[in-house]
Design a protein around this motif. Structure first.
Motif, PDB file in Angstrom:
ATOM      1  N   VAL A  71      -1.560   2.837   0.837  1.00  0.00           N
ATOM      2  CA  VAL A  71      -1.132   3.543  -0.376  1.00  0.00           C
ATOM      3  C   VAL A  71       0.352   3.250  -0.550  1.00  0.00           C
ATOM      4  O   VAL A  71       1.180   3.628   0.285  1.00  0.00           O
ATOM      5  CB  VAL A  71      -1.369   5.053  -0.272  1.00  0.00           C
ATOM      6  N   THR A  72       0.694   2.546  -1.624  1.00  0.00           N
ATOM      7  CA  THR A  72       2.080   2.189  -1.893  1.00  0.00           C
ATOM      8  C   THR A  72       2.797   3.365  -2.568  1.00  0.00           C
ATOM      9  O   THR A  72       2.160   4.314  -3.031  1.00  0.00           O
ATOM     10  CB  THR A  72       2.145   0.931  -2.765  1.00  0.00           C
ATOM     11  N   PRO A  73       4.131   3.344  -2.620  1.00  0.00           N
ATOM     12  CA  PRO A  73       4.892   4.486  -3.123  1.00  0.00           C
ATOM     13  C   PRO A  73       4.560   4.903  -4.556  1.00  0.00           C
ATOM     14  O   PRO A  73       4.873   6.029  -4.941  1.00  0.00           O
ATOM     15  CB  PRO A  73       6.343   4.005  -3.021  1.00  0.00           C
ATOM     16  N   ASP A  74       3.929   4.022  -5.340  1.00  0.00           N
ATOM     17  CA  ASP A  74       3.522   4.403  -6.696  1.00  0.00           C
ATOM     18  C   ASP A  74       2.215   5.178  -6.702  1.00  0.00           C
ATOM     19  O   ASP A  74       1.687   5.499  -7.770  1.00  0.00           O
ATOM     20  CB  ASP A  74       3.405   3.164  -7.586  1.00  0.00           C
ATOM     21  N   GLY A  75       1.662   5.479  -5.518  1.00  0.00           N
ATOM     22  CA  GLY A  75       0.439   6.263  -5.428  1.00  0.00           C
ATOM     23  C   GLY A  75      -0.836   5.470  -5.593  1.00  0.00           C
ATOM     24  O   GLY A  75      -1.894   6.055  -5.806  1.00  0.00           O
ATOM     25  N   VAL A  76      -0.766   4.154  -5.489  1.00  0.00           N
ATOM     26  CA  VAL A  76      -1.936   3.300  -5.676  1.00  0.00           C
ATOM     27  C   VAL A  76      -2.478   2.866  -4.317  1.00  0.00           C
ATOM     28  O   VAL A  76      -1.720   2.412  -3.450  1.00  0.00           O
ATOM     29  CB  VAL A  76      -1.581   2.055  -6.513  1.00  0.00           C
ATOM     30  N   LEU A  77      -3.788   3.016  -4.131  1.00  0.00           N
ATOM     31  CA  LEU A  77      -4.441   2.519  -2.923  1.00  0.00           C
ATOM     32  C   LEU A  77      -4.716   1.033  -3.108  1.00  0.00           C
ATOM     33  O   LEU A  77      -5.427   0.627  -4.025  1.00  0.00           O
ATOM     34  CB  LEU A  77      -5.757   3.270  -2.680  1.00  0.00           C
ATOM     35  N   ARG A  78      -4.143   0.207  -2.254  1.00  0.00           N
ATOM     36  CA  ARG A  78      -4.259  -1.237  -2.391  1.00  0.00           C
ATOM     37  C   ARG A  78      -4.895  -1.848  -1.142  1.00  0.00           C
ATOM     38  O   ARG A  78      -4.724  -1.346  -0.025  1.00  0.00           O
ATOM     39  CB  ARG A  78      -2.877  -1.875  -2.602  1.00  0.00           C
ATOM     40  N   THR A  79      -5.589  -2.943  -1.374  1.00  0.00           N
ATOM     41  CA  THR A  79      -6.080  -3.783  -0.283  1.00  0.00           C
ATOM     42  C   THR A  79      -5.183  -5.015  -0.225  1.00  0.00           C
ATOM     43  O   THR A  79      -5.000  -5.701  -1.238  1.00  0.00           O
ATOM     44  CB  THR A  79      -7.540  -4.204  -0.519  1.00  0.00           C
ATOM     45  N   ALA A  80      -4.621  -5.274   0.933  1.00  0.00           N
ATOM     46  CA  ALA A  80      -3.700  -6.397   1.089  1.00  0.00           C
ATOM     47  C   ALA A  80      -4.260  -7.379   2.107  1.00  0.00           C
ATOM     48  O   ALA A  80      -4.504  -7.015   3.263  1.00  0.00           O
ATOM     49  CB  ALA A  80      -2.322  -5.900   1.533  1.00  0.00           C
ATOM     50  N   ASN A  81      -4.496  -8.597   1.663  1.00  0.00           N
ATOM     51  CA  ASN A  81      -4.971  -9.652   2.562  1.00  0.00           C
ATOM     52  C   ASN A  81      -4.531 -10.999   2.000  1.00  0.00           C
ATOM     53  O   ASN A  81      -3.696 -11.055   1.092  1.00  0.00           O
ATOM     54  CB  ASN A  81      -6.490  -9.574   2.757  1.00  0.00           C
ATOM     55  N   ALA A  82      -5.091 -12.076   2.482  1.00  0.00           N
ATOM     56  CA  ALA A  82      -4.676 -13.407   2.038  1.00  0.00           C
ATOM     57  C   ALA A  82      -5.090 -13.699   0.604  1.00  0.00           C
ATOM     58  O   ALA A  82      -4.558 -14.648  -0.009  1.00  0.00           O
ATOM     59  CB  ALA A  82      -5.257 -14.468   2.967  1.00  0.00           C
ATOM     60  N   CYS A  83      -5.998 -12.894   0.043  1.00  0.00           N
ATOM     61  CA  CYS A  83      -6.540 -13.187  -1.285  1.00  0.00           C
ATOM     62  C   CYS A  83      -6.121 -12.199  -2.360  1.00  0.00           C
ATOM     63  O   CYS A  83      -6.336 -12.454  -3.545  1.00  0.00           O
ATOM     64  CB  CYS A  83      -8.072 -13.240  -1.206  1.00  0.00           C
ATOM     65  N   GLN A  84      -5.551 -11.087  -2.012  1.00  0.00           N
ATOM     66  CA  GLN A  84      -5.038 -10.137  -2.996  1.00  0.00           C
ATOM     67  C   GLN A  84      -3.851  -9.377  -2.394  1.00  0.00           C
ATOM     68  O   GLN A  84      -3.837  -9.090  -1.205  1.00  0.00           O
ATOM     69  CB  GLN A  84      -6.122  -9.161  -3.450  1.00  0.00           C
ATOM     70  N   ASN A  85      -2.885  -9.094  -3.259  1.00  0.00           N
ATOM     71  CA  ASN A  85      -1.638  -8.483  -2.800  1.00  0.00           C
ATOM     72  C   ASN A  85      -1.102  -9.236  -1.577  1.00  0.00           C
ATOM     73  O   ASN A  85      -0.666  -8.641  -0.588  1.00  0.00           O
ATOM     74  CB  ASN A  85      -1.858  -7.008  -2.457  1.00  0.00           C
ATOM     75  N   SER A  86      -1.133 -10.562  -1.687  1.00  0.00           N
ATOM     76  CA  SER A  86      -0.781 -11.399  -0.540  1.00  0.00           C
ATOM     77  C   SER A  86       0.689 -11.265  -0.148  1.00  0.00           C
ATOM     78  O   SER A  86       1.042 -11.460   1.023  1.00  0.00           O
ATOM     79  CB  SER A  86      -1.121 -12.865  -0.824  1.00  0.00           C
ATOM     80  N   ASP A  87       1.562 -10.937  -1.103  1.00  0.00           N
ATOM     81  CA  ASP A  87       2.969 -10.743  -0.744  1.00  0.00           C
ATOM     82  C   ASP A  87       3.134  -9.503   0.135  1.00  0.00           C
ATOM     83  O   ASP A  87       3.880  -9.510   1.116  1.00  0.00           O
ATOM     84  CB  ASP A  87       3.844 -10.648  -1.996  1.00  0.00           C
ATOM     85  N   LEU A  88       2.409  -8.454  -0.214  1.00  0.00           N
ATOM     86  CA  LEU A  88       2.447  -7.236   0.588  1.00  0.00           C
ATOM     87  C   LEU A  88       1.828  -7.475   1.964  1.00  0.00           C
ATOM     88  O   LEU A  88       2.325  -6.979   2.987  1.00  0.00           O
ATOM     89  CB  LEU A  88       1.706  -6.119  -0.148  1.00  0.00           C
ATOM     90  N   PHE A  89       0.758  -8.239   2.009  1.00  0.00           N
ATOM     91  CA  PHE A  89       0.122  -8.608   3.275  1.00  0.00           C
ATOM     92  C   PHE A  89       1.114  -9.341   4.171  1.00  0.00           C
ATOM     93  O   PHE A  89       1.204  -9.087   5.377  1.00  0.00           O
ATOM     94  CB  PHE A  89      -1.096  -9.480   2.982  1.00  0.00           C
ATOM     95  N   TRP A  90       1.874 -10.227   3.588  1.00  0.00           N
ATOM     96  CA  TRP A  90       2.897 -10.969   4.332  1.00  0.00           C
ATOM     97  C   TRP A  90       3.952 -10.023   4.889  1.00  0.00           C
ATOM     98  O   TRP A  90       4.334 -10.110   6.057  1.00  0.00           O
ATOM     99  CB  TRP A  90       3.521 -12.003   3.395  1.00  0.00           C
ATOM    100  N   ALA A  91       4.410  -9.091   4.050  1.00  0.00           N
ATOM    101  CA  ALA A  91       5.478  -8.184   4.458  1.00  0.00           C
ATOM    102  C   ALA A  91       5.033  -7.222   5.549  1.00  0.00           C
ATOM    103  O   ALA A  91       5.812  -6.882   6.447  1.00  0.00           O
ATOM    104  CB  ALA A  91       5.972  -7.394   3.250  1.00  0.00           C
ATOM    105  N   LEU A  92       3.792  -6.793   5.491  1.00  0.00           N
ATOM    106  CA  LEU A  92       3.302  -5.833   6.466  1.00  0.00           C
ATOM    107  C   LEU A  92       3.172  -6.432   7.860  1.00  0.00           C
ATOM    108  O   LEU A  92       3.180  -5.705   8.859  1.00  0.00           O
ATOM    109  CB  LEU A  92       1.941  -5.281   6.024  1.00  0.00           C
ATOM    110  N   ARG A  93       3.084  -7.733   7.964  1.00  0.00           N
ATOM    111  CA  ARG A  93       2.913  -8.383   9.268  1.00  0.00           C
ATOM    112  C   ARG A  93       4.265  -8.688   9.911  1.00  0.00           C
ATOM    113  O   ARG A  93       4.609  -9.830  10.179  1.00  0.00           O
ATOM    114  CB  ARG A  93       2.080  -9.656   9.111  1.00  0.00           C
ATOM    115  N   GLY A  94       5.042  -7.617  10.122  1.00  0.00           N
ATOM    116  CA  GLY A  94       6.313  -7.778  10.818  1.00  0.00           C
ATOM    117  C   GLY A  94       7.516  -7.294  10.053  1.00  0.00           C
ATOM    118  O   GLY A  94       8.641  -7.382  10.542  1.00  0.00           O
TER     119      GLY A  94
END
Length: 405
Positions: free
Chosen positions: A149-172
């Protein structure tokens, strides 16, 4: 640290009631005034609204469940990825339960060496080093998908195929600073046995110099052979594990260290354990390797030591003299500092690290800052020296961070 607004246990005897009963004056410190019992994503959305409307800062603490999917494919990746074995666990699942779950399902999951650390929270989102990293990679390498859940209150799925920038950031990119992670799905591999090298010697400066001389001479070879583990100079112990070598090969690999430490009067050997959980339980129980006491009144410092410079024995040995409890993580080569890929050893991050943006993230920092600005422009999630812009300078004047000043 500086203000004394705290209530410290007696680290020599954590059950000692004299540490926190009158006349001791216990303070609130950084312990939150409010807690929210989160049962769903809607509770997190409500918490974010509360934080924005009141100015009360948020800190994420979690506990969770685990499940295994032998044919997992990240959401939206069905045409791009081959199904693989994976385990999904809530971000607060702790390593003791993670390893027990892996054992029960005949799996291996890469993780740390402390029972109560949250596997997908600060550990995974900080990159995730492990004694298994020389053979199986870091935690960040094995992450397949986050639900957050990002600060805008949206539940997101982050992986290599969607929200990939967030997926990158979360890994470290730093635990708990891009949103509230509900769950992580990580790659799982079949369970197997391990060779354990338990190297011990009587603690003297002269003995330490001899042991380190032999270890440093063999460090690159040991790393490439797949050994990973921990060196505790003050306890006279090196503990290493390996899943690639046979018992005979492991004994040959450790011959120089075992021979020296036995001559010095130590008891050193190579044994085999059937699973990672067996080693883990022995390690945390003090049977396989020696650990320092818990709750020590210290601030930790950190450096990555690259392969090209690992022979700086004199400098390393000198750096331990002012340390009460030095611990070196021995491994071999995301969004962590690229130095990880060529480092043989390291320890933990220092709370007062100078130039921390470069020390923690190096060339990755600017992209991290862009992603932070995209998903959290109002800086709902903050931390001491997070590295996401200049907002931490404001934090130095905030009561939230007075313990660090």
């Amino acid at each position: 640290m500086a203000t004394g607004d705290q209530c410290e246990l007696d680290w020599m005897n954590p059950t000692n009631p004299l540490a926190f009963r009158p006349p001791q004056d216990c303070k609130q410190g950084s312990v939150p005034n409010f807690y929210i019992d989160v049962r769903s994503a809607n509770d997190i959305v409500a918490a974010l609204k509360f934080s924005k409307s009141t100015g009360v800062r948020l800190v994420v603490k979690k506990l969770g469940l685990l499940s295994h999917n032998p044919r997992f494919v990240p959401a939206g990746c069905s045409l791009k990825m081959v199904p693989q074995s994976a385990v999904t666990y809530a971000a607060g699942s702790q390593f003791q339960e993670v390893y027990q779950f892996a054992y029960d399902h005949n799996l291996t999951l890469v993780g740390g060496s402390d029972q109560s650390v949250g596997a997908a929270g600060g550990w995974h989102q900080g990159g995730g080093h492990s004694p298994l990293s020389p053979t199986l990679g870091m935690g960040a390498d094995r992450a397949l998908q986050y639900k957050i859940v990002t600060p805008d209150g949206v539940l997101r799925t982050a992986n290599a195929c969607q929200n990939s920038d967030l997926f990158w950031a979360l890994r470290g990119g730093g635990g708990g600073t891009f949103g509230v992670v509900l769950e992580l799905t990580a790659k799982a591999t079949p369970a197997h046995s391990y060779q354990v090298a338990n190297i011990n010697w009587p603690v003297t400066n002269a003995n330490l110099r001899q042991v380190m001389s032999v270890y440093i001479d063999n460090a690159t070879m040991l790393a490439k052979q797949g050994w990973g583990g921990y060196l505790t100079p003050t306890e006279g112990n090196i503990i290493l594990i390996n899943s690639k070598l046979s018992t005979k090969q492991a004994q040959e690999s450790m011959h120089a260290l075992i021979s020296l430490t036995q001559k010095l009067g130590g008891v050193s050997n190579v044994t085999q354990v059937p699973t990672f959980l067996d080693w883990f339980n022995e390690w945390v129980g003090g049977v396989a390797g020696d650990q320092d006491s818990i709750g020590l009144p210290i601030a930790m410092g950190s450096r990555l030591i690259p392969q090209a410079n690992h022979a700086l024995q004199k400098a390393e040995h000198s750096s331990w003299k002012p340390c009460s409890t030095p611990l070196i993580v021995l491994l071999f080569p995301i969004i962590v500092n690229p130095m990880w890929r060529t480092s043989l050893y390291h320890n933990e991050a220092a709370v007062h690290e100078p130039n921390y943006q470069s020390s923690f993230w190096n060339s990755k920092y600017q992209r991290l800052l862009q992603i932070k600005n995209k998903y959290d422009p109002e800086r709902v999630f903050d931390c001491w020296q997070c590295g996401k812009g200049n907002h931490w300078m404001e934090g130095q004047n905030s009561p939230q961070y007075k313990c660090y000043i």
